[in-house]
Design a protein around this motif. Structure first.
Motif, short mmCIF file in Angstrom:
data_model
loop_
_atom_site.label_atom_id
_atom_site.label_comp_id
_atom_site.label_asym_id
_atom_site.label_seq_id
_atom_site.Cartn_x
_atom_site.Cartn_y
_atom_site.Cartn_z
N THR A 141 -18.65 28.06 -3.13
CA THR A 141 -19.50 27.24 -2.46
C THR A 141 -20.63 26.60 -3.63
OG1 THR A 141 -21.05 28.81 -1.68
CG2 THR A 141 -19.33 28.09 -0.32
N SER A 142 -20.95 27.33 -4.63
CA SER A 142 -21.78 26.86 -5.70
C SER A 142 -21.24 26.94 -7.15
CB SER A 142 -23.00 28.00 -5.64
OG SER A 142 -22.65 29.38 -6.13
N GLN A 143 -20.06 26.55 -7.25
CA GLN A 143 -19.27 26.54 -8.48
C GLN A 143 -18.43 25.32 -8.45
OE1 GLN A 143 -19.48 28.82 -10.88
NE2 GLN A 143 -20.98 29.98 -9.72
N THR A 144 -18.59 24.56 -9.62
CA THR A 144 -17.95 23.28 -9.81
C THR A 144 -16.17 23.45 -10.19
OG1 THR A 144 -18.88 23.10 -11.97
CG2 THR A 144 -19.81 21.86 -10.20
N TYR A 145 -15.73 24.17 -9.46
CA TYR A 145 -14.16 24.64 -9.57
C TYR A 145 -13.53 23.50 -8.59
CZ TYR A 145 -14.91 28.79 -12.51
OH TYR A 145 -15.34 29.61 -13.44
N SER A 146 -12.30 23.39 -8.89
CA SER A 146 -11.43 22.55 -8.07
C SER A 146 -11.12 23.07 -6.68
CB SER A 146 -10.30 21.91 -8.73
OG SER A 146 -9.42 23.15 -9.12
N GLU A 147 -11.31 24.32 -6.63
CA GLU A 147 -10.76 25.40 -5.32
C GLU A 147 -11.29 24.57 -4.00
OE1 GLU A 147 -9.54 27.90 -8.27
OE2 GLU A 147 -11.11 26.68 -8.10
N ALA A 148 -12.56 24.19 -4.14
CA ALA A 148 -13.30 23.51 -3.08
C ALA A 148 -12.78 22.19 -2.43
CB ALA A 148 -14.71 23.26 -3.29
N LEU A 149 -12.35 21.51 -3.47
CA LEU A 149 -11.60 20.21 -3.16
C LEU A 149 -10.25 20.43 -2.56
CD1 LEU A 149 -11.48 17.11 -2.90
CD2 LEU A 149 -10.99 16.93 -5.26
N PHE A 150 -9.64 21.26 -3.09
CA PHE A 150 -8.29 21.57 -2.91
C PHE A 150 -8.16 22.15 -1.35
CE2 PHE A 150 -4.17 23.90 -2.70
CZ PHE A 150 -3.41 23.11 -3.35
N LEU A 151 -9.27 23.06 -1.00
CA LEU A 151 -9.38 23.67 0.25
C LEU A 151 -9.55 22.50 1.28
CD1 LEU A 151 -11.60 26.90 -0.44
CD2 LEU A 151 -9.58 26.99 0.92
#
Length: 554
Positions: A141-151
């Motif tokens: 929730t506080s990282q600019t990784y693509s995981e959040a958008l993919f989720l």
């Protein structure tokens, strides 16, 4: 009155819990999202991770806005998403991180909306509660990784598949087919593994004998992908297909290609090794069943998880097509992940997008096993296991809270929380951005991280080199107009300062200085423990040394 007592007596504890969850569902989901938000704030991380991928996404977003560069190599969609906020507000690290929290919060709400009335509320809320207190999940929730958008992109896939599954009229199907194909394409453009979504959807429709839906989704996706590739090629004049990271997956080692390509037996070994790593180690740590410090894999636990998954899949095939698609999706996505990735990656973030669905399908198996009116202990099994997991993961998350570091970060100390090696390196990068002229080019080990802390100044990255010829190495610096070099003391083992460092830069400079001892002029040092050094590259001095050497040889 007697009938009421008789009815209550005949109800199992799970039936009572289910009735209560259904009656109070809005209050429950609001509480779960509130807990998730609270832990996200308490565990919020305002720093860039040492891994470097998050800073790479940000820099690709900057390049996309400033230079119009197509963000290739990794999935292009996430840098494009970030570029909207970079264009509006600049490189505001805190703001970019908040977008990840927003994406994940929305994905949890949509998860609830998608599965409500399709599965037991007990199962739905148990799943959401378990992931909402897991520090491993909250971390993103506080990282600019693509995981959040993919989720977030995953959930509409399930919603649209369920709509197609239950829609009989062809006139209503077209809009769902187009929307589903578009979401699958977006998933693929976010993470390459997203292509597995298409495979999972087609397999599910074939299992349900909806061959027309399978063909239409496949055809529509191919048309959309083709149009995208043509437009991309026309605008950026790039090749239709970018191999990117995927090209290294067929090799035994991603950084040592000379070891050759992987064999069929090697891919089977990868699947076994990765199953142990991601199931018996990472997944059980993420759900609170193993301690944070454990790194050992246990094959028996992996086998038990697979057995439970198999039981869940069989029950879903008989009783719930919605959960059957979850099982098919996991078989596809985790199967691809475990087969194609080299064991050395060993990063739990690779299964984070599938974590909610893994919890969901495994809990479904436990719930089905617990539905036994004859055994009271068996009825309580589901509640006991979920309760232990929630308590354990909550304790883990609480142990990771560092309010002092968060407070200092919020007050402007951007280096608090880093170990000395990273603090000194990033401080030197900041110095280079503030004190060196704009036309200087500094060579470093982690250029994207350096650029973020140097207020956007560009750096040249030295990751590896394939020659020990000092003239060639010096020429490479000259061709890229490198004027300075930062030599840091970045640890090989991030957890301990044992004197062993990532010595790529040191070796690069050493090889050159052996022949040209005056080529590098010391400029500045930051830190006494694990220091960072700044050197000026003096090409004129190297040329003089070279001429002198030639004369002596003559």
């Amino acid at each position: 009155m007697n009938k009421t007592k008789s009815l209550q007596a005949s109800q199992t504890i799970l039936t009572k819990v289910e009735d209560w969850c259904q009656k109070h569902q809005l209050a429950i989901i609001s509480s779960i999202l509130g807990i998730f938000t609270l832990f996200s704030l308490l565990l919020f991380n305002l720093r860039v991770s040492e891994g470097g991928d998050d800073s790479t996404y940000i820099i690709r977003a900057v390049n996309f806005i400033n230079d119009g560069s197509y963000p290739s190599f990794q999935g292009p969609l996430y840098p494009m998403f970030l570029s909207i906020f970079v264009a509006l507000f600049g490189i505001k690290l805190g703001l970019l991180k908040i977008t990840s929290f927003a994406l994940m919060l929305i994905s949890m709400w949509l998860f609830y909306k998608t599965f409500k009335d399709k599965i037991a509320y007990t199962l739905l809320f148990a799943t959401l509660l378990m992931i909402s207190v897991s520090s491993y999940f909250i971390y993103f929730t506080s990282q600019t990784y693509s995981e959040a958008l993919f989720l977030l992109l995953q959930v509409p896939v399930f919603t649209l598949v369920y709509e197609l599954l239950n829609t009989e009229k062809d006139t209503n199907k077209l809009k769902y087919i187009i929307a589903l194909s578009a979401v699958i394409l977006a998933s693929f453009l976010t993470r390459t593994i997203g292509i597995g979504t298409l495979i999972a959807v087609i397999l599910f429709f074939i299992i349900n004998k909806q061959y027309k839906n399978a063909g239409l989704v496949a055809g529509c996706f191919i048309i959309m992908l083709g149009l995208f590739l043509i437009i991309k090629s026309a605008i950026w004049q790039t090749a239709l297909f970018d191999s990117g990271q995927a090209s290294t997956l067929i090799y035994k080692h991603p950084y040592q290609l000379d070891k050759g390509k992987e064999t069929i037996g090697g891919f089977i070994t990868r699947f076994i090794d990765n199953s142990n790593l991601y199931l018996s180690k990472h997944f059980l740590k993420m759900t609170g069943w193993r301690s944070l410090s454990t790194n050992a894999t246990i094959s028996l636990l992996t086998i038990l998880i697979y057995a439970l998954f198999g039981f869940s899949t069989v029950r879903a095939f008989k009783n719930n097509k919605h959960l059957l698609f979850v099982a098919v999706y996991l078989v596809t996505m985790l199967g691809i992940t475990f087969i194609v990735l080299q064991k050395l990656w060993d990063q739990y973030r690779l299964i984070i997008p599938f974590f909610p669905f893994m919890v969901l399908i495994l809990l479904y198996g436990v719930l089905e096993f617990s539905r036994n009116k004859k055994s009271k202990l068996q009825q309580y099994l589901f509640i006991i296991l979920v309760g232990i997991s929630v308590v354990s993961t909550t304790a883990q998350s609480l142990s990771k809270i560092d309010l002092l570091t968060l407070r200092k970060n919020l007050k402007g100390d951007v280096y608090e929380g880093y170990t000395d090696d990273w603090r000194n390196y990033l401080s030197m990068a900041e110095f280079a951005g503030e004190e060196l002229p704009e036309n200087t080019m500094v060579a470093v080990r982690k250029p994207n991280m350096a650029r973020i802390y140097a207020n956007g100044k560009k750096f040249y990255g030295i990751y590896r080199f394939d020659t020990t010829d000092p003239d060639q190495l010096l020429q490479r610096l000259k061709e890229r107009e490198v004027t300075h070099v930062i030599m840091a003391s970045l640890r090989k083992n991030p957890l301990v300062n044992n004197g062993q460092t990532i010595n790529t830069i040191q070796r690069y400079l050493y090889i050159i200085s052996q022949k040209y001892p005056t080529a590098f002029k010391f400029q500045k040092q930051i830190g006494t423990v694990e220091p960072a050094y700044l050197f000026l590259v003096d090409y004129d001095a190297a040329a003089i040394t070279k001429d002198t050497t030639n004369q002596e040889t003559k």
